[in-house]
Design a protein around this motif. Structure first.
Motif, PDB file in Angstrom:
ATOM      1  N   MET A   1       0.838  -1.197   0.000  1.00  0.00           N
ATOM      2  CA  MET A   1       0.000   0.000   0.000  1.00  0.00           C
ATOM      3  C   MET A   1       0.875   1.251   0.000  1.00  0.00           C
ATOM      4  O   MET A   1       1.797   1.390   0.793  1.00  0.00           O
ATOM      5  N   LYS A   2       0.565   2.176  -0.922  1.00  0.00           N
ATOM      6  CA  LYS A   2       1.318   3.421  -0.998  1.00  0.00           C
ATOM      7  C   LYS A   2       0.826   4.416   0.056  1.00  0.00           C
ATOM      8  O   LYS A   2      -0.273   4.286   0.580  1.00  0.00           O
ATOM      9  N   ASN A   3       1.647   5.408   0.334  1.00  0.00           N
ATOM     10  CA  ASN A   3       1.248   6.459   1.266  1.00  0.00           C
ATOM     11  C   ASN A   3       0.164   7.330   0.640  1.00  0.00           C
ATOM     12  O   ASN A   3       0.173   7.584  -0.566  1.00  0.00           O
ATOM     13  N   ALA A   4      -0.752   7.808   1.469  1.00  0.00           N
ATOM     14  CA  ALA A   4      -1.802   8.702   0.993  1.00  0.00           C
ATOM     15  C   ALA A   4      -1.286  10.134   0.919  1.00  0.00           C
ATOM     16  O   ALA A   4      -0.647  10.624   1.844  1.00  0.00           O
ATOM     17  N   SER A   5      -1.590  10.814  -0.185  1.00  0.00           N
ATOM     18  CA  SER A   5      -1.236  12.228  -0.324  1.00  0.00           C
ATOM     19  C   SER A   5      -2.258  13.073   0.442  1.00  0.00           C
ATOM     20  O   SER A   5      -3.339  12.597   0.791  1.00  0.00           O
ATOM     21  N   PRO A   6      -1.955  14.356   0.699  1.00  0.00           N
ATOM     22  CA  PRO A   6      -2.941  15.221   1.366  1.00  0.00           C
ATOM     23  C   PRO A   6      -4.277  15.270   0.635  1.00  0.00           C
ATOM     24  O   PRO A   6      -5.339  15.243   1.267  1.00  0.00           O
ATOM     25  N   ASP A   7      -4.251  15.345  -0.696  1.00  0.00           N
ATOM     26  CA  ASP A   7      -5.505  15.371  -1.455  1.00  0.00           C
ATOM     27  C   ASP A   7      -6.265  14.063  -1.310  1.00  0.00           C
ATOM     28  O   ASP A   7      -7.498  14.061  -1.193  1.00  0.00           O
ATOM     29  N   GLU A   8      -5.539  12.953  -1.321  1.00  0.00           N
ATOM     30  CA  GLU A   8      -6.184  11.654  -1.163  1.00  0.00           C
ATOM     31  C   GLU A   8      -6.794  11.516   0.231  1.00  0.00           C
ATOM     32  O   GLU A   8      -7.895  10.980   0.384  1.00  0.00           O
ATOM     33  N   LEU A   9      -6.092  12.005   1.248  1.00  0.00           N
ATOM     34  CA  LEU A   9      -6.642  11.956   2.609  1.00  0.00           C
ATOM     35  C   LEU A   9      -7.917  12.775   2.726  1.00  0.00           C
ATOM     36  O   LEU A   9      -8.877  12.351   3.379  1.00  0.00           O
ATOM     37  N   ARG A  10      -7.956  13.927   2.081  1.00  0.00           N
ATOM     38  CA  ARG A  10      -9.176  14.744   2.111  1.00  0.00           C
ATOM     39  C   ARG A  10     -10.339  14.006   1.462  1.00  0.00           C
ATOM     40  O   ARG A  10     -11.471  14.023   1.979  1.00  0.00           O
ATOM     41  N   ALA A  11     -10.079  13.343   0.338  1.00  0.00           N
ATOM     42  CA  ALA A  11     -11.135  12.587  -0.345  1.00  0.00           C
ATOM     43  C   ALA A  11     -11.598  11.405   0.504  1.00  0.00           C
ATOM     44  O   ALA A  11     -12.800  11.119   0.582  1.00  0.00           O
ATOM     45  N   ALA A 330       1.130   1.927   7.130  1.00  0.00           N
ATOM     46  CA  ALA A 330       0.736   3.205   6.546  1.00  0.00           C
ATOM     47  C   ALA A 330      -0.241   3.898   7.476  1.00  0.00           C
ATOM     48  O   ALA A 330      -0.870   3.259   8.326  1.00  0.00           O
ATOM     49  N   PHE A 331      -0.392   5.195   7.309  1.00  0.00           N
ATOM     50  CA  PHE A 331      -1.205   5.999   8.221  1.00  0.00           C
ATOM     51  C   PHE A 331      -2.443   6.556   7.522  1.00  0.00           C
ATOM     52  O   PHE A 331      -2.375   7.011   6.376  1.00  0.00           O
ATOM     53  N   LEU A 332      -3.575   6.528   8.232  1.00  0.00           N
ATOM     54  CA  LEU A 332      -4.814   7.169   7.774  1.00  0.00           C
ATOM     55  C   LEU A 332      -5.272   8.141   8.870  1.00  0.00           C
ATOM     56  O   LEU A 332      -6.264   7.903   9.552  1.00  0.00           O
ATOM     57  N   PRO A 333      -4.556   9.250   9.063  1.00  0.00           N
ATOM     58  CA  PRO A 333      -4.840  10.147  10.197  1.00  0.00           C
ATOM     59  C   PRO A 333      -6.203  10.815  10.081  1.00  0.00           C
ATOM     60  O   PRO A 333      -6.507  11.492   9.092  1.00  0.00           O
ATOM     61  N   GLN A 345      -3.050  -2.425   3.350  1.00  0.00           N
ATOM     62  CA  GLN A 345      -3.975  -3.058   2.412  1.00  0.00           C
ATOM     63  C   GLN A 345      -3.252  -4.136   1.627  1.00  0.00           C
ATOM     64  O   GLN A 345      -2.044  -4.059   1.423  1.00  0.00           O
ATOM     65  N   GLY A 346      -3.988  -5.135   1.165  1.00  0.00           N
ATOM     66  CA  GLY A 346      -3.448  -6.157   0.286  1.00  0.00           C
ATOM     67  C   GLY A 346      -4.356  -6.344  -0.909  1.00  0.00           C
ATOM     68  O   GLY A 346      -5.573  -6.416  -0.759  1.00  0.00           O
ATOM     69  N   VAL A 347      -3.772  -6.438  -2.106  1.00  0.00           N
ATOM     70  CA  VAL A 347      -4.530  -6.691  -3.330  1.00  0.00           C
ATOM     71  C   VAL A 347      -3.732  -7.646  -4.197  1.00  0.00           C
ATOM     72  O   VAL A 347      -2.577  -7.363  -4.541  1.00  0.00           O
ATOM     73  N   ALA A 348      -4.325  -8.782  -4.551  1.00  0.00           N
ATOM     74  CA  ALA A 348      -3.665  -9.739  -5.441  1.00  0.00           C
ATOM     75  C   ALA A 348      -4.690 -10.719  -5.980  1.00  0.00           C
ATOM     76  O   ALA A 348      -5.581 -11.156  -5.247  1.00  0.00           O
ATOM     77  N   TYR A 349      -4.565 -11.064  -7.253  1.00  0.00           N
ATOM     78  CA  TYR A 349      -5.402 -12.090  -7.888  1.00  0.00           C
ATOM     79  C   TYR A 349      -6.894 -11.814  -7.697  1.00  0.00           C
ATOM     80  O   TYR A 349      -7.682 -12.734  -7.551  1.00  0.00           O
ATOM     81  N   GLY A 350      -7.282 -10.535  -7.700  1.00  0.00           N
ATOM     82  CA  GLY A 350      -8.679 -10.171  -7.521  1.00  0.00           C
ATOM     83  C   GLY A 350      -9.125 -10.064  -6.078  1.00  0.00           C
ATOM     84  O   GLY A 350     -10.209  -9.555  -5.798  1.00  0.00           O
ATOM     85  N   MET A 351      -8.307 -10.514  -5.150  1.00  0.00           N
ATOM     86  CA  MET A 351      -8.636 -10.459  -3.724  1.00  0.00           C
ATOM     87  C   MET A 351      -8.190  -9.116  -3.136  1.00  0.00           C
ATOM     88  O   MET A 351      -7.160  -8.580  -3.519  1.00  0.00           O
ATOM     89  N   CYS A 352      -8.974  -8.596  -2.203  1.00  0.00           N
ATOM     90  CA  CYS A 352      -8.627  -7.368  -1.491  1.00  0.00           C
ATOM     91  C   CYS A 352      -8.719  -7.645   0.001  1.00  0.00           C
ATOM     92  O   CYS A 352      -9.675  -8.283   0.457  1.00  0.00           O
TER      93      CYS A 352
END
Length: 399
Positions: A1-11, A330-333, A345-352
């Motif tokens: 999972m990548k870090n969330a940007s400020p814009d992504e956190l707002r969304a 990763a952080f979701l403040p 988060q994990g995503v592979a072979y259609g699984m989340c």
């Protein structure tokens, strides 16, 4: 999972707030458990999200700060023959595996077998250096924060998937390295995570799955493994399905076939594909891993001090200029009203899959699926995020 940007956190905050406001008040008994009617309401809402995203099957685990977890099962673990998801269903959790690996890595540090800030060449039988920065050692802390300047864009996805390839071959290839100096910038990489698993094997002299069994799974008394061959009975294993549009789900991860493979000789140099995303567990295992991530005392797996370090920003730690995260956390403040969870988060072979917990409150939510339509709510998948939002909202939505 990548870090969330400020814009992504707002969304994310806006979407989570909308979900929280749409959930009616939920009553809990004196022991913290949902009443029968509240459970029915929440189960319906979870099912609505899963059906909207055409989920094949799922388990959702909601761990309130006090009281037992609320666990919901939905759909099918396998489609041929149709096998319902139950409490015994074991799902592959993809990159959530990286977070769980960090528990074991820090346990090895506590026993003196591993050092986060030593040159990883010390644990391997060959030197590891970025070709453009030969004087900068690569460390385990860099691997666990994705700041080692290693990339998946080189030979990892081609030659690295072929039998006989070794970690030393991949790390010696200039294409496995980004232009940045190790320790200077975050770049998410499965190869780096796999290398961390190999180093753990070299440091301990044990296969990766045995390390996790001894240091994490057994102390938590959970059924979990990074190899489907060690999950019994095999009928409890969920398959993984790719789900798109209106077409029928397509099998991408055949768990029974993988479980039938013959055992392989222990060879760390060929084990770089294990740690990044192969962990399998059931809903009770997910619950205990959430409790551990949220705990203050480490639950017999880690010291509270090590656990706190794992969840803390590593920016400015030895050798790390900027990471924007903890050790595979990763952080979701303040994304979910009343909670600031850490996780993966994990995503592979259609699984989340999702595993997030808030150390301040002790609350957490876990999600495992056997296949779901993958629509991004950056940096997460929308189905996983909406279930996280529902879970955290359910712990706030009280009369």
């Amino acid at each position: 999972m990548k870090n969330a940007s400020p814009d992504e956190l707002r969304a994310l905050r806006a979407r989570a707030g909308h979900i929280a406001r749409s959930l009616p008040p939920l009553e809990r008994g004196a022991d913290g458990s949902l009443t029968a009617e509240s459970r029915r309401i929440l189960e319906h809402r979870i099912g609505t999200v899963l059906r909207r995203h055409r989920a094949v099957g799922a388990s959702v685990v909601i761990c309130p700060p006090v009281g037992k977890a609320d666990i919901f099962h939905h759909g099918y673990a396998r489609l041929h023959p149709k096998t319902p998801v139950t409490a015994s269903t074991c799902f592959r959790v993809a990159s959530v595996s990286k977070l769980v690996m960090s528990f074991a890595a820090l346990s090895l540090c506590e026993s003196g077998q591993l050092d986060l800030d030593c040159d990883i060449s010390q644990y391997l039988s060959y030197p590891v250096r970025h070709p453009a920065f030969p004087d900068t050692p690569v460390t385990m802390r860099m691997l666990l924060t994705h700041t080692a300047a290693i990339t998946d864009d080189g030979p990892y996805g081609t030659r690295g998937m072929e039998p006989g390839c070794t970690l030393s071959e991949l790390l010696a290839h200039p294409g496995s390295w980004r232009a940045s100096e190790p320790g200077k910038a975050f770049h998410y990489t499965n190869l780096g995570a796999g290398a961390a698993g190999v180093i753990m094997e070299c440091a301990s002299g044990m296969p990766f799955d045995d390390i996790l069994l001894e240091r994490v799974f057994s102390p938590l008394s959970i059924r979990a493994s990074y190899d489907p061959r060690w999950i019994e009975p095999v009928g409890d294993l969920a398959d993984g399905y790719s789900v798109r549009g209106v077409l029928p789900p397509r099998l991408r991860y055949d768990a029974a076939r993988l479980a039938a493979r013959p055992p392989e000789a222990f060879d760390p140099e060929r084990d770089y594909l294990i740690a990044a995303g192969r962990m399998i567990t059931d809903s009770r295992g997910m619950e205990q891993l959430i409790r551990l991530l949220a705990s203050k005392d480490g639950m017999g797996v880690l010291s509270g001090q090590s656990l706190a370090m794992m969840r803390a920003p590593q920016d400015g730690a030895p050798g790390i200029a900027a990471a924007g995260r903890g050790l595979n956390t990763a952080f979701l403040p303040d994304v979910f009203p009343g909670f600031s969870p850490v996780g993966h988060q994990g995503v592979a072979y259609g699984m989340c899959a999702e595993l997030f917990a808030d150390p301040a409150t002790g609350a957490g939510v876990g999600v495992m699926t056997s296949g779901v339509r993958l629509v991004r709510q950056a940096p997460l998948m929308r189905a996983g995020f909406d279930l996280l939002a529902l879970g955290f909202a359910a712990m706030n939505a009280k009369n």
